[in-house]
Design an enzyme around this catalytic site. Structure first.
Site, PDB file in Angstrom:
ATOM      1  CB  VAL A  28      -3.145  64.817 113.782  1.00 27.78           C
ATOM      2  CG1 VAL A  28      -3.995  64.160 114.871  1.00 27.78           C
ATOM      3  CG2 VAL A  28      -4.011  65.170 112.585  1.00 27.78           C
ATOM      4  CG  ASP A  29       1.493  62.565 115.759  1.00 26.74           C
ATOM      5  OD1 ASP A  29       0.822  61.990 116.619  1.00 26.74           O
ATOM      6  OD2 ASP A  29       2.006  61.979 114.787  1.00 26.74           O
ATOM      7  CB  VAL A  30       2.261  69.297 116.054  1.00 23.02           C
ATOM      8  CG1 VAL A  30       2.625  70.625 116.712  1.00 23.02           C
ATOM      9  CG2 VAL A  30       3.475  68.724 115.328  1.00 23.02           C
TER      10      VAL A  30
END
Length: 399
Positions: free
Chosen positions: A180-182
């Site tokens: 999700v962060d990436v």
């Protein structure tokens, strides 16, 4: 301490790459923001990483380590210059404002509203620097979701991603990386580049807002579309695909082999390679829809034949027939495969004793060379160079 002349020159000289000449003030930490700013640095932007006295959280996320430094931090911070500043100290806050006055882009992922007391919020800075592109990364938005902490695992849980991951018999499972962060970092990068392009026409910057939740809902593509467009709530299917068959791992004489058939032509070639050409014309399996309706029967037939030979032998035969297939490997195998294919997945950053291997920028440019000269910085390592750079440059008018 005297500034390193090479570092000062690095800051003062345009780098190679499509973003040469762009300056980024990086007020982000952990993953989504730092990943975005590393991509910008790879593309030639000068990135000033402004950290607290404790440093980016990921500096302490160990193991694994390389020469005492966490490899997590090293993975997303090459190409940057670190300076540690305490915004509660007026003199140090002034330095932060000086950096911003020379920046084209600011990236931050503070709790919504918390930068306002330092005059580093979008409203204040856009009034002072109307051409600044200001990127804010939050977990759930700056309004009703402002108090929800934006951790990748939490967003995987509430977005539906975990509910879709894992076996039908087991419970929900997180993805093996902070995906999700990436993805959010990639979306932030795209938004920043679009805003910089628009600035060429209007002369004005913009407020680029990206949320973890919205990013992963977009990235769930066919699964979220199944619900919003079809009224179907997707369910966990393990390694199967809701719309494609065969599209999963199959047992062989030794290891499992992934087969990823995306159309009828590939299925016909698969049947030829495994010596079962009649399957391609069997009314149960002739089209994708029919194969999905009879997937359990097809899986049994394919598994029986695939068990007669090993995974590597099948892989070579299927590859030559242009059937998407491959063995299940560890990360080490993935790096080796990319190397064998000439993709050069590993690049060394830095010079002299501080040379650190990192994973290559994912984009190639025919007319631009990317720059990996600056290794991930130690905390506050570039303070003197940044201060000297500030002393020898001026704030850009209108910025």
């Amino acid at each position: 301490m005297q500034a390193d002349p090479a570092t000062v020159e690095m800051l003062s000289t345009p780098r190679s790459g499509p973003l040469a000449g762009i300056v980024v003030a990086d007020l982000s930490r952990v993953l989504a923001g730092p990943y975005a700013t590393m991509l910008l640095a790879d593309m030639g932007a000068h990135v000033i990483k402004i950290e607290s006295s404790l440093g980016d959280d990921t500096r302490t996320w160990v193991p694994p380590v390389r020469d005492g430094e966490g490899t997590y931090f090293l993975s997303v911070n090459r190409g940057k210059h670190s300076i540690a500043l305490d915004f509660a100290d007026p003199e140090q806050l002034a330095i932060a404002h000086e950096i911003v006055s020379r920046a084209d882009v600011l990236v931050e992922n503070f709790r919504p509203g918390s930068l306002a007391r330092f005059g580093l919020d979008y409203a204040a800075l856009s009034a002072q620097h109307p051409s600044l592109v200001y990127a804010s990364i939050t977990g759930f938005g700056a309004a009703l979701g402002a108090d929800l902490p934006g951790y990748d695992l939490l967003v995987q849980a509430v977005s539906g991603l975990m509910d879709l991951t894992g076996t039908t018999e087991g419970g929900p499972t997180k993805v093996g990386v902070a995906v999700v962060d990436v993805i959010t970092g990639v979306h932030a990068t795209a938004g920043i580049l679009a805003a910089l392009n628009a600035r060429h026409e209007t002369g004005r910057g913009d407020h680029v807002e990206v949320e973890l939740l919205t990013s992963i809902l977009s990235a769930l593509v066919n699964q979220t579309s199944a619900y919003v467009a079809g009224g179907v709530v997707p369910t966990r299917m393990g390694n199967e695909h809701p719309s494609l068959t065969p599209y999963e791992p199959f047992p062989t004489a030794d290891d499992d082999l992934v087969i990823a058939v995306g159309n009828d032509g590939q299925f016909a070639r698969l049947c030829e390679v495994i010596g079962m050409p009649d399957l391609a014309s069997d009314e149960r399996f002739a089209t994708m829809g029919q194969r999905n309706a009879h997937r359990a029967e097809l899986r049994v037939l394919l598994s029986e034949r695939l068990r007669t030979r090993g995974a590597d032998e099948w892989f070579e035969a299927l590859r030559l027939a242009r059937v998407p297939a491959g063995p299940i490997q560890g990360v080490d195998g993935g790096i080796r495969l990319a190397t064998r294919l000439g993709l050069e997945p590993v690049v060394e950053t830095g010079t002299g004793e501080r040379r650190i291997p990192t994973v290559r920028h994912p984009i190639r440019y025919g007319a631009s060379e990317l720059d990996y000269a600056k290794a991930p910085p130690r905390l506050d390592a570039d303070r003197d160079a940044v201060l000297e750079w500030l002393a020898t440059t001026e704030a850009v008018s209108g910025r």
